[in-house]
Design a protein around this motif. Sequence first.
Motif, mmCIF file in Angstrom:
data_model
loop_
_atom_site.group_PDB
_atom_site.id
_atom_site.type_symbol
_atom_site.label_atom_id
_atom_site.label_comp_id
_atom_site.label_asym_id
_atom_site.label_seq_id
_atom_site.Cartn_x
_atom_site.Cartn_y
_atom_site.Cartn_z
ATOM 1 N N ASN A 64 0.784 -1.129 -0.025
ATOM 2 C CA ASN A 64 0.072 0.126 -0.152
ATOM 3 C C ASN A 64 0.949 1.350 -0.014
ATOM 4 O O ASN A 64 0.523 2.323 -0.662
ATOM 5 C CB ASN A 64 -1.073 -0.024 1.256
ATOM 6 C CG ASN A 64 -1.944 -1.023 1.173
ATOM 7 O OD1 ASN A 64 -2.508 -1.366 0.062
ATOM 8 N ND2 ASN A 64 -2.246 -1.664 2.248
ATOM 9 N N ILE A 65 1.981 1.344 0.684
ATOM 10 C CA ILE A 65 2.849 2.330 0.720
ATOM 11 C C ILE A 65 3.433 2.462 -0.669
ATOM 12 O O ILE A 65 3.532 3.789 -1.007
ATOM 13 C CB ILE A 65 4.033 2.278 1.694
ATOM 14 C CG1 ILE A 65 3.317 2.266 3.294
ATOM 15 C CG2 ILE A 65 5.107 3.169 1.563
ATOM 16 C CD1 ILE A 65 4.382 2.067 4.308
ATOM 17 N N THR A 66 3.766 1.488 -1.094
ATOM 18 C CA THR A 66 4.404 1.536 -2.529
ATOM 19 C C THR A 66 3.382 2.159 -3.613
ATOM 20 O O THR A 66 3.840 3.083 -4.429
ATOM 21 C CB THR A 66 4.900 0.126 -2.954
ATOM 22 O OG1 THR A 66 5.886 -0.195 -1.782
ATOM 23 C CG2 THR A 66 5.765 0.382 -4.357
ATOM 24 N N LYS A 67 2.224 1.783 -3.610
ATOM 25 C CA LYS A 67 1.052 2.083 -4.357
ATOM 26 C C LYS A 67 0.610 3.484 -4.264
ATOM 27 O O LYS A 67 0.676 4.320 -5.356
ATOM 28 C CB LYS A 67 -0.263 1.183 -4.178
ATOM 29 C CG LYS A 67 -0.017 0.016 -4.727
ATOM 30 C CD LYS A 67 -1.434 -0.889 -4.495
ATOM 31 C CE LYS A 67 -1.375 -2.306 -5.454
ATOM 32 N NZ LYS A 67 -2.510 -3.124 -5.219
ATOM 33 N N LYS A 68 0.709 3.895 -3.145
ATOM 34 C CA LYS A 68 0.361 5.513 -2.784
ATOM 35 C C LYS A 68 1.488 6.130 -3.343
ATOM 36 O O LYS A 68 1.251 7.405 -3.924
ATOM 37 C CB LYS A 68 0.355 5.580 -1.247
ATOM 38 C CG LYS A 68 -1.028 5.082 -0.515
ATOM 39 C CD LYS A 68 -0.865 5.188 1.008
ATOM 40 C CE LYS A 68 -2.247 4.503 1.369
ATOM 41 N NZ LYS A 68 -1.879 4.500 3.022
ATOM 42 N N TYR A 69 2.849 5.832 -3.144
ATOM 43 C CA TYR A 69 4.061 6.546 -3.560
ATOM 44 C C TYR A 69 3.888 6.661 -5.189
ATOM 45 O O TYR A 69 4.152 7.811 -5.510
ATOM 46 C CB TYR A 69 5.220 6.002 -3.085
ATOM 47 C CG TYR A 69 6.417 6.496 -3.756
ATOM 48 C CD1 TYR A 69 7.087 7.751 -2.981
ATOM 49 C CD2 TYR A 69 7.513 6.277 -4.674
ATOM 50 C CE1 TYR A 69 8.003 8.561 -3.030
ATOM 51 C CE2 TYR A 69 8.302 6.841 -4.842
ATOM 52 C CZ TYR A 69 8.789 7.965 -4.182
ATOM 53 O OH TYR A 69 9.972 8.695 -4.392
ATOM 54 N N LEU A 70 3.655 5.486 -5.724
ATOM 55 C CA LEU A 70 3.238 5.636 -7.329
ATOM 56 C C LEU A 70 2.279 6.468 -7.568
ATOM 57 O O LEU A 70 2.533 7.383 -8.794
ATOM 58 C CB LEU A 70 3.181 4.122 -7.744
ATOM 59 C CG LEU A 70 4.337 3.113 -7.582
ATOM 60 C CD1 LEU A 70 3.884 1.797 -8.031
ATOM 61 C CD2 LEU A 70 5.668 3.474 -8.419
ATOM 62 N N ALA A 71 1.146 6.461 -7.136
ATOM 63 C CA ALA A 71 0.199 7.404 -7.396
ATOM 64 C C ALA A 71 0.511 8.725 -7.204
ATOM 65 O O ALA A 71 0.111 9.722 -8.033
ATOM 66 C CB ALA A 71 -1.032 6.987 -6.545
ATOM 67 N N GLU A 72 1.163 9.008 -6.149
ATOM 68 C CA GLU A 72 1.587 10.488 -5.812
ATOM 69 C C GLU A 72 2.582 10.708 -7.322
ATOM 70 O O GLU A 72 2.426 12.094 -7.352
ATOM 71 C CB GLU A 72 2.395 10.796 -4.527
ATOM 72 C CG GLU A 72 1.561 10.533 -3.381
ATOM 73 C CD GLU A 72 2.166 10.212 -2.144
ATOM 74 O OE1 GLU A 72 3.539 10.308 -2.314
ATOM 75 O OE2 GLU A 72 1.585 10.138 -1.073
ATOM 76 N N ASN A 73 3.181 10.207 -7.770
ATOM 77 C CA ASN A 73 3.899 10.456 -8.856
ATOM 78 C C ASN A 73 3.461 10.349 -10.249
ATOM 79 O O ASN A 73 4.121 10.222 -11.114
ATOM 80 C CB ASN A 73 5.428 9.658 -8.564
ATOM 81 C CG ASN A 73 6.240 10.284 -7.442
ATOM 82 O OD1 ASN A 73 6.866 11.241 -7.631
ATOM 83 N ND2 ASN A 73 6.153 9.645 -6.273
ATOM 84 N N ASN A 74 1.983 9.697 -10.456
ATOM 85 C CA ASN A 74 1.624 9.344 -11.631
ATOM 86 C C ASN A 74 2.153 8.479 -12.439
ATOM 87 O O ASN A 74 2.316 8.597 -13.576
ATOM 88 C CB ASN A 74 1.449 10.541 -12.301
ATOM 89 C CG ASN A 74 0.404 11.932 -11.683
ATOM 90 O OD1 ASN A 74 -0.431 11.374 -11.045
ATOM 91 N ND2 ASN A 74 1.061 12.922 -11.707
#
Length: 229
Positions: A64-74
């Motif tokens: 989840n942390i990784t997915k949130k980080y990816l989403a923040e960076n589009n």
Amino acid sequence: AFDVGLTGKDWIIETDADVVEVSDLVYSKASMRPVRWVLAVPESSSIQTVKDLEGKHIATEVVNITKKYLAENNVNAHVEFSWGATEVKPPELADAIVEVTETGSSLRANKLRIVEVLLESNTKLIANRNSWNDPWKREKIENMAMLLQGAIHAQGKVGLKMNAPKDALDKIMAFIPGLRTPTVSNLADGKWVALEVIVDEQTVRSVIPDLKRAGAEGIFEYHINKLID
């Protein structure tokens, strides 16, 4: 019993847990610093930033942390939960990993390099909200937090006790790098005093000979289990 657990900032973010963060307990295996969750890739990889992960495969324990980080960076990438030994998965089983590191030695040993740091994390004392709202349980949790913090603060510290002639007190005090002014107590012999102080353990080897040469006697060092400020 009250509901309380020891876990990290990363776990709270990963699970979106609704808990009370009672106290930070900053320590790790090799140091007293927070750990880092990092994006790492093989040394030979062409990936230089998170943007280069578009369409790539990432292995990690913190999905989840990784997915949130990816989403923040589009960035759109496939994130897979890793059951362990994450460092050995690139390049055959993953293009990149998100892994926790303290010194970076394990990553280097597996020929990985850090691309970016997602977050810093440390152990936290957490409590169930219902328990925290109960005055009796809250007091017990706060007591536990105080004692745990005291154990961490005591790391790398030792106590020193010694006797000293009063006429050498100023000279002796100049060699004591204590947390506070030393405790000084009068002895039965009015010409002597007893001193007690807490110092950094790494300084003791140089401090004790200096104290002895300055006139201190009966010097002894002892370990401390807790240091409550």
